[in-house]
Design a protein around this motif. Sequence first.
Motif: not given
Length: 105
Positions: A55-76
């Motif tokens: 799960l971490a290997t799938l989620v971490a790149p989305a949090a780091v390399f994608n936009g603000t919407a993805e990072t905010l959604t992952l944090a929420i």
Amino acid sequence: MSGEWGGLPTTFWIILASAAVTYLTRAGGYLVLSRFKRIPPRVDAALNAVPAAVLATLVAPAAVFNGTAETLTLAICLIIGLRVPMMAMFAIGWAIIVGLRAVGL
């Protein structure tokens, strides 16, 4: 005839080889673990850590390399995931990412 081997397209052979390797990997793991009468505690701990690591290997790149919407959604989702069931978190996360992308974040 480039791209063919034995009258079949190369893609067919790649898919077949991938299926064979996947099956052998899964069967091999089962065969190795079936030889133990009891799974050693370290192996058990390692196997229990695999889902979180995947799960971490799938989620971490989305949090780091994608936009603000993805990072905010992952944090929420990280926060609400501590309070609600997993499927509810997925549904809420989906709604949040769709909403944030709709407003242009």
